[in-house]
Enzyme design. Structure first.
Site, PDB file in Angstrom:
ATOM      1  N   SER A  81      75.489 -35.275  42.306  1.00  0.00           N
ATOM      2  CA  SER A  81      74.468 -34.521  43.035  1.00  0.00           C
ATOM      3  C   SER A  81      74.913 -33.078  43.298  1.00  0.00           C
ATOM      4  O   SER A  81      75.158 -32.326  42.373  1.00  0.00           O
ATOM      5  CB  SER A  81      74.115 -35.258  44.327  1.00  0.00           C
ATOM      6  OG  SER A  81      72.971 -34.694  44.900  1.00  0.00           O
TER       7      SER A  81
ATOM      8  N   SER B 170      69.287 -33.991  55.489  1.00  0.00           N
ATOM      9  CA  SER B 170      70.051 -33.213  54.508  1.00  0.00           C
ATOM     10  C   SER B 170      69.177 -32.891  53.284  1.00  0.00           C
ATOM     11  O   SER B 170      69.536 -33.173  52.154  1.00  0.00           O
ATOM     12  CB  SER B 170      71.320 -33.952  54.105  1.00  0.00           C
ATOM     13  OG  SER B 170      71.012 -35.272  53.710  1.00  0.00           O
TER      14      SER B 170
END
Length: 622
Positions: free
Chosen positions: A175, A436
């Site tokens: 990611s 987030s």
């Protein structure tokens, strides 16, 4: 002569019984040198051995990776606790063993494999190569494998698992982590990330299958096996078709004068966001030329995480100013998260937090549902979800509008599996998020999705533009209607696990044994929830509704003044994180006062509960 001497040394290294004085290490070295067929990672271990670097050898070879909130994630390099060819082969062998046990039709339904654009030359390790090895292990066992022929956004893997009715899938990605890292993210047949007990059972199976099987290293199978299929075109077409379900103003989008800049952060997002914009009727967003193509070094940013705000969005903000674009959309390298920035009238950029974007998305998705619902649609059947450390703004909207709001443990895997349950019971889920910058609009995918979030954010901005309202102005309207929600998140570094444990144990035995604190400085505490132990004082039976999570520390305090604060440990780093939010009622509109109250409370929380100077904690501000 030197060449022969080198050859003899290598041959001795390979066949000697290793005499490091540590039998466990000697065994691990022997296994690594026998099993690893990647010359670069094999050489890394041989060099450490030759130089007598026993401590580093022990660190690399005497522990294994475990499943965290996003599967297996570690640095790329040699060793059993790193991501490399051998550990990916071992992980896939364990997966095969477990899936064979769980699904009698495994060899009919198959397995999905996707990858991002990460890579490390020094280990001859790339996401694409690791994906091919994952596929090879399964193809060698006669399992049909849907291997994407090029890099894809992470959400494409869970989407494909569901669409193709595969038993599971893996995405090779780390990611938004630093460039040195990679990962192995596992999705179950539901299309949600695996949760307990699957993760523990897979780890057990990996430990039983550490020696590579015949055929596991044969990545030629990817080119020769009739069981390998490429789902790219089919899945891309279906995904884009499904996006239409959350597009409500296509005609308006096609006429908008609003310009958008998109950065894909050197990752996978560019082509897919361009396609999504086309589906919604928009002109293509303006790409940041230096960041639109894959680059495993992420060479124009200090870290490839759009959550870091203006400092990493520099190139896209400058381009937007030059092109007179008011909105910047940034997808992270695997395109599962989204940051948004908007140019304000004063010439400054507003970079929205995950919680602020969620307030906008929550308002938008419910507003669109209301305007487009069928006559017999019942608001009581509608749900939105968030992780427990995220803003409570959706809860406030739900209370006023009459739909349901639910919280889950941190990590989108919990959101995904809860959505699956709700859908199975005939419920409608409009939106879910984690603070987030992870968002899910609609339910075509059961994981966070930066591609769909980007185009929904663009449609919302284009719609608001017709009303002469900016995203920031709309955010204020949402807060004025449902109550201001002002939040702050930060963390301390602590490298001593016993200190971390004692901080949380002290909170569980504050003034006397088995007594939690009643005050934090001058602030009165109304309720306490401790998901590590399963306690929740707000429940009649004092038991937490959220599942108990014994392996991590997490305590949430609800204060009398409307503030909610959570202290928790990180699943992947040596951090104690805190999340604090002031949840005000609509009539409390003095934001300066609310911000000051939150600042004081955080000060007291840190001083009284974390005691940084006494515990030697290292302050880090996010």
């Amino acid at each position: 002569m030197a060449e022969n001497a080198e050859g003899d040394l290598n041959s001795n290294l390979l066949h000697a019984p290793y005499q490091t004085g540590d039998p466990q290490l000697d065994t691990a070295i022997g296994q690594w040198l026998r099993w690893d067929k990647n010359p670069k990672t094999k050489e890394q271990i041989e060099n450490l051995l030759r130089n007598g670097m026993n401590k580093e050898l022990r660190d690399r070879l005497c522990c294994r990776m475990t499943f965290g909130t996003a599967g297996l994630r570690s640095a790329m390099g040699a060793g059993f606790c790193y991501i490399n060819d051998l550990t990916v082969i071992q992980s896939t062998q364990g997966m095969y063993k477990y899936l064979e046990r769980c699904f009698s039709d495994f060899k009919q339904r198959g397995f999905v494999v996707g990858y991002d654009t990460r890579g490390q030359v020094t280990s001859s390790c790339s996401s694409q190569r690791l994906a091919k090895l994952t596929a090879a292990v399964l193809l060698a066992k006669d399992v049909p494998v849907y291997l994407f022929s090029r890099y894809v956004p992470t959400p494409f893997v869970p989407y494909a698992v569901q669409e193709l009715k595969a038993v599971a899938g893996v995405m090779i990605t780390a990611s938004h982590n630093r460039k040195e890292d990679n990962g192995y993210k596992v999705y179950w047949e539901t299309g949600a990330q695996i949760t307990s007990p699957h993760d523990k059972e897979i780890l057990k199976c990996i430990e039983e299958c550490v020696e590579p099987w015949n055929g596991s290293w044969n990545d030629n199978l990817v080119d020769t096996s009739p069981l390998k299929r490429d789902p790219l075109q089919d899945i891309c077409r279906r995904y884009m078709e499904d996006l239409k379900k959350i597009c409500f103003h296509r005609e308006l989008n096609s006429k908008t004068t609003l310009k958008f800049v998109h950065t894909s952060f050197h990752g996978v997002g560019h082509d897919y966001v361009q396609l999504a914009f086309q589906v919604f009727g928009f002109k293509p967003p303006i790409p940041v030329p230096e960041q639109k193509d894959p680059d495993p070094d992420f060479s124009t940013v200090k870290c490839p995480n759009p959550e870091e705000g203006e400092s990493v969005l520099e190139l896209s903000l400058r381009l937007a100013e030059k092109e007179h674009a008011r909105v910047v959309l940034a997808t992270d390298p695997d395109a599962d998260r989204l940051a948004v920035a908007e140019l304000q009238e004063n010439g400054h950029w507003k970079v929205f937090t995950g919680n602020e974007l969620a307030a906008l998305f929550g308002w938008w998705m419910f507003d669109c549902w209301k305007k487009n619902k069928s006559r017999n649609a019942d608001v009581k059947n509608v749900y939105m979800l968030a992780t427990t450390v995220s803003s409570k703004i959706l809860k406030a909207i739900a209370l006023k509008e009459g739909f349901h709001f639910e919280e889950t443990l941190p990590g989108f895997k919990w959101i995904g599996s809860r959505i699956k349950d709700l859908l199975a019971n005939g419920k409608e889920v409009l939106f879910a998020f984690e603070e987030s910058i992870g968002f899910l609009c609609g339910t075509s995918v059961l994981d966070k999705d930066g591609v769909s979030a980007a185009v929904v954010a663009a449609e919302m901005a284009a719609y608001l533009e017709t009303k002469n309202i900016t995203l920031k102005q709309q955010l204020i309207k949402v807060y004025e209607k449902y109550g201001y929600h002002i939040s702050k998140t930060s963390y301390f570094l602590c490298y001593d696990p016993t200190t971390i444990k004692s901080i949380f144990e002290r909170l569980r035995n504050f003034d006397s044994p088995k007594e939690y604190p009643k005050f934090c400085g001058t602030f009165a505490i109304l309720y306490i929830r401790d998901v590590t132990t399963g306690y929740d004082s707000s429940q009649p039976n004092k038991k937490s509704v959220l599942p108990v999570s014994k392996n991590s520390q997490m305590i949430t305090f609800t204060f009398q003044n409307g503030c909610v604060a959570t202290l928790r440990t990180s699943g992947t780093e040596p951090k104690i994180k805190y999340y604090a939010e002031m949840c005000a009622s609509p009539e409390q509109s003095d934001t300066a006062l609310l911000e000051e109250e939150l600042r004081k409370l955080i000060e007291d929380l840190i001083e009284n509960f974390l005691e940084p100077s006494k515990n030697g904690l290292i302050w880090r501000s996010v």
